[in-house]
Design a protein around this motif. Structure first.
Motif, PDB file in Angstrom:
ATOM      1  N   HIS A   5       0.846  -0.900   0.055  1.00 35.73           N
ATOM      2  CA  HIS A   5      -0.361   0.078   0.767  1.00 35.73           C
ATOM      3  C   HIS A   5       0.595   1.055   0.474  1.00 35.73           C
ATOM      4  O   HIS A   5       1.400   1.616   1.212  1.00 35.73           O
ATOM      5  CB  HIS A   5      -0.696  -0.414   1.319  1.00 35.73           C
ATOM      6  CG  HIS A   5      -1.772  -0.961   1.258  1.00 35.73           C
ATOM      7  ND1 HIS A   5      -2.478  -2.402   0.298  1.00 35.73           N
ATOM      8  CD2 HIS A   5      -2.361  -1.589   2.441  1.00 35.73           C
ATOM      9  CE1 HIS A   5      -3.836  -2.544   0.378  1.00 35.73           C
ATOM     10  NE2 HIS A   5      -3.380  -2.746   1.536  1.00 35.73           N
ATOM     11  N   THR A  57       2.271   5.215  -0.164  1.00 34.13           N
ATOM     12  CA  THR A  57       1.426   6.057   0.913  1.00 34.13           C
ATOM     13  C   THR A  57       2.747   7.414   0.572  1.00 34.13           C
ATOM     14  O   THR A  57       3.670   7.280   0.968  1.00 34.13           O
ATOM     15  CB  THR A  57       1.006   5.652   2.294  1.00 34.13           C
ATOM     16  OG1 THR A  57       0.731   4.780   2.217  1.00 34.13           O
ATOM     17  CG2 THR A  57       0.463   7.213   2.979  1.00 34.13           C
ATOM     18  N   ARG A  92      -2.840   8.276   0.649  1.00 37.76           N
ATOM     19  CA  ARG A  92      -2.911   6.439   0.295  1.00 37.76           C
ATOM     20  C   ARG A  92      -3.058   6.300  -0.928  1.00 37.76           C
ATOM     21  O   ARG A  92      -3.672   6.636  -2.041  1.00 37.76           O
ATOM     22  CB  ARG A  92      -3.597   6.257   0.829  1.00 37.76           C
ATOM     23  CG  ARG A  92      -3.380   6.646   3.184  1.00 37.76           C
ATOM     24  CD  ARG A  92      -4.877   4.605   3.103  1.00 37.76           C
ATOM     25  NE  ARG A  92      -4.063   5.581   4.610  1.00 37.76           N
ATOM     26  CZ  ARG A  92      -3.169   4.724   5.492  1.00 37.76           C
ATOM     27  NH1 ARG A  92      -2.110   3.493   4.813  1.00 37.76           N
ATOM     28  NH2 ARG A  92      -3.153   4.675   6.958  1.00 37.76           N
ATOM     29  N   ARG A 128      -3.975   0.894  -5.750  1.00 39.29           N
ATOM     30  CA  ARG A 128      -3.063  -0.033  -6.354  1.00 39.29           C
ATOM     31  C   ARG A 128      -3.525   0.224  -8.096  1.00 39.29           C
ATOM     32  O   ARG A 128      -5.019  -0.410  -7.802  1.00 39.29           O
ATOM     33  CB  ARG A 128      -3.023  -1.290  -4.897  1.00 39.29           C
ATOM     34  CG  ARG A 128      -2.495  -2.337  -6.143  1.00 39.29           C
ATOM     35  CD  ARG A 128      -2.375  -3.418  -4.844  1.00 39.29           C
ATOM     36  NE  ARG A 128      -1.381  -4.177  -4.656  1.00 39.29           N
ATOM     37  CZ  ARG A 128      -1.776  -5.202  -4.095  1.00 39.29           C
ATOM     38  NH1 ARG A 128      -2.837  -5.746  -2.911  1.00 39.29           N
ATOM     39  NH2 ARG A 128      -0.762  -6.211  -3.722  1.00 39.29           N
TER      40      ARG A 128
END
Length: 88
Positions: free
Chosen positions: A13, A15, A67, A70
């Motif tokens: 993830h 960020t 964030r 994806r």
């Protein structure tokens, strides 16, 4: 005055975070953010390096900005590399 920097973190993830940086004109650490020193074992051999952070920098100080989503890759069909057929 805080010295802030934007960083990209993470593999799974990803960020964007805002982090604190060491003071570039700190007289104690010369802007390195801390002090590294080597230590040895009971026989006097090198056993590692310790790191003591300087008071001019708080390495735990960070804020999440964004964030990132994806991005999934499209799977392509298996293609014969020796084929003379065009790929379409």
């Amino acid at each position: 005055m805080p010295r802030l920097r934007i960083q990209l973190r993470g593999w799974g993830h990803r960020t964007l975070i805002l982090t604190d940086t060491p003071a570039p004109d700190c007289p104690r650490c010369d802007g390195d953010g801390g002090f590294a020193y080597d230590y040895g074992d009971h026989e006097g051999e090198y056993a590692g390096t310790e790191w003591d952070p300087c008071t001019c920098w708080d390495e735990t100080r960070r804020w999440t900005l964004l964030r990132l989503p994806r991005i999934r890759r499209r799977r392509r069909g298996v293609r014969d590399p020796w084929s003379i057929e065009p790929p379409f």
